[in-house]
Design a protein around this motif. Structure first.
Motif, PDB file in Angstrom:
ATOM      1  N   LYS A 157      28.706  51.517  37.594  1.00  0.00           N
ATOM      2  CA  LYS A 157      28.322  50.860  39.248  1.00  0.00           C
ATOM      3  C   LYS A 157      27.145  50.605  39.308  1.00  0.00           C
ATOM      4  CE  LYS A 157      26.936  52.042  43.647  1.00  0.00           C
ATOM      5  NZ  LYS A 157      28.222  50.777  44.619  1.00  0.00           N
ATOM      6  N   ALA A 158      26.492  50.096  37.530  1.00  0.00           N
ATOM      7  CA  ALA A 158      25.432  49.331  37.356  1.00  0.00           C
ATOM      8  C   ALA A 158      26.098  48.078  37.067  1.00  0.00           C
ATOM      9  CB  ALA A 158      24.453  49.700  35.972  1.00  0.00           C
ATOM     10  N   LEU A 159      26.887  47.861  36.482  1.00  0.00           N
ATOM     11  CA  LEU A 159      27.334  47.062  36.180  1.00  0.00           C
ATOM     12  C   LEU A 159      27.409  45.791  37.700  1.00  0.00           C
ATOM     13  CD1 LEU A 159      30.122  47.589  33.524  1.00  0.00           C
ATOM     14  CD2 LEU A 159      28.001  46.726  32.961  1.00  0.00           C
ATOM     15  N   LEU A 180      23.842  62.921  40.414  1.00  0.00           N
ATOM     16  CA  LEU A 180      24.291  61.594  40.468  1.00  0.00           C
ATOM     17  C   LEU A 180      23.862  61.323  41.700  1.00  0.00           C
ATOM     18  CD1 LEU A 180      25.870  59.617  38.966  1.00  0.00           C
ATOM     19  CD2 LEU A 180      28.500  61.482  39.768  1.00  0.00           C
ATOM     20  N   VAL A 181      24.015  61.877  43.024  1.00  0.00           N
ATOM     21  CA  VAL A 181      24.472  61.375  43.930  1.00  0.00           C
ATOM     22  C   VAL A 181      22.850  60.617  44.610  1.00  0.00           C
ATOM     23  CG1 VAL A 181      23.712  62.106  46.774  1.00  0.00           C
ATOM     24  CG2 VAL A 181      25.257  63.035  45.101  1.00  0.00           C
ATOM     25  N   GLU A 182      21.492  61.396  43.947  1.00  0.00           N
ATOM     26  CA  GLU A 182      19.906  60.538  44.244  1.00  0.00           C
ATOM     27  C   GLU A 182      20.327  59.823  42.887  1.00  0.00           C
ATOM     28  OE1 GLU A 182      17.664  61.353  45.708  1.00  0.00           O
ATOM     29  OE2 GLU A 182      18.994  62.710  47.110  1.00  0.00           O
ATOM     30  N   LEU A 187      19.620  53.836  41.480  1.00  0.00           N
ATOM     31  CA  LEU A 187      19.731  52.658  40.994  1.00  0.00           C
ATOM     32  C   LEU A 187      20.070  51.299  41.914  1.00  0.00           C
ATOM     33  CD1 LEU A 187      20.672  51.487  38.212  1.00  0.00           C
ATOM     34  CD2 LEU A 187      22.843  52.490  38.702  1.00  0.00           C
ATOM     35  N   GLU A 188      20.507  51.208  43.558  1.00  0.00           N
ATOM     36  CA  GLU A 188      20.632  50.174  44.475  1.00  0.00           C
ATOM     37  C   GLU A 188      19.745  50.037  44.757  1.00  0.00           C
ATOM     38  OE1 GLU A 188      23.777  52.544  46.991  1.00  0.00           O
ATOM     39  OE2 GLU A 188      25.812  51.272  45.317  1.00  0.00           O
TER      40      GLU A 188
END
Length: 188
Positions: A157-159, A180-182, A187-188
């Motif tokens: 997702k970061a990529l 993972l949800v948090e 990250l976004e």
């Protein structure tokens, strides 16, 4: 009102949007950086969700097939219930291909020449933020997976956001409390 004439209106406006509205404004600013905009507030949008033309074509083909249609024109007479079912089916099929939310703007090379979060924006004041517990709406769609797999997913997702530093990914996971949800929201 008849008391207001066009000369009373400001020459430049401030755009504000939340969720899809925020993503729309980001894409609008990316597509038209010369708009007469005085500033923008983007709350909980997804400007990094821009698809490339190939992914957009895949989503369109998947949706048309799910709706039993061969073209957009065929969809005009399709009952709303069938369209909603096709949407749900497309979302389920798209999870691994393009992510949880497959219906995004795409880079067509004409109107949108790049992803909104990497495109030049006008030189305006810009406020960007997210809602606390941003991704809770999607919790039931994100499986509980072991930490090493969660970090791998988060890294992918970061990529897509242009984040290549594994320490930043690990920090997002830690900031999300190993959830993972948090972590995706952070990250976004």
């Amino acid at each position: 009102s008849s008391d207001v004439c066009s000369s009373d209106l400001p020459d430049r406006i401030v755009l504000m949007g939340e969720s899809a509205g925020s993503g729309t404004i980001a894409h609008l600013l990316a597509a038209y950086p010369d708009l007469p905009v005085a500033g923008a507030i983007l709350q909980s949008g997804a400007p990094a969700g821009t698809l490339d033309a190939e992914a957009a074509a895949w989503v369109a083909d998947t949706f048309l097939a799910a709706a039993g249609a061969s073209s957009v024109d065929d969809l005009r007479d399709t009952p709303v219930d069938a369209l909603l079912a096709a949407q749900d089916q497309t979302v389920a099929e798209a999870l691994l291909e393009v992510g949880m939310m497959p219906f995004h703007p795409w880079v067509d090379g004409d109107l949108l020449t790049g992803r909104a979060h990497t495109s030049p924006f006008p030189a305006i004041p810009l406020v960007v933020g997210t809602t606390t517990h941003e991704m809770e709406l999607f919790r039931d769609q994100v499986p509980v997976i072991p930490e090493e797999h969660a970090l791998g997913f988060l890294g992918m997702k970061a990529l897509t956001l242009g984040i290549t530093d594994p320490d930043a990914v690990a920090a997002a996971f830690a900031a999300g409390g190993g959830d993972l949800v948090e972590s995706v929201a952070d990250l976004e």
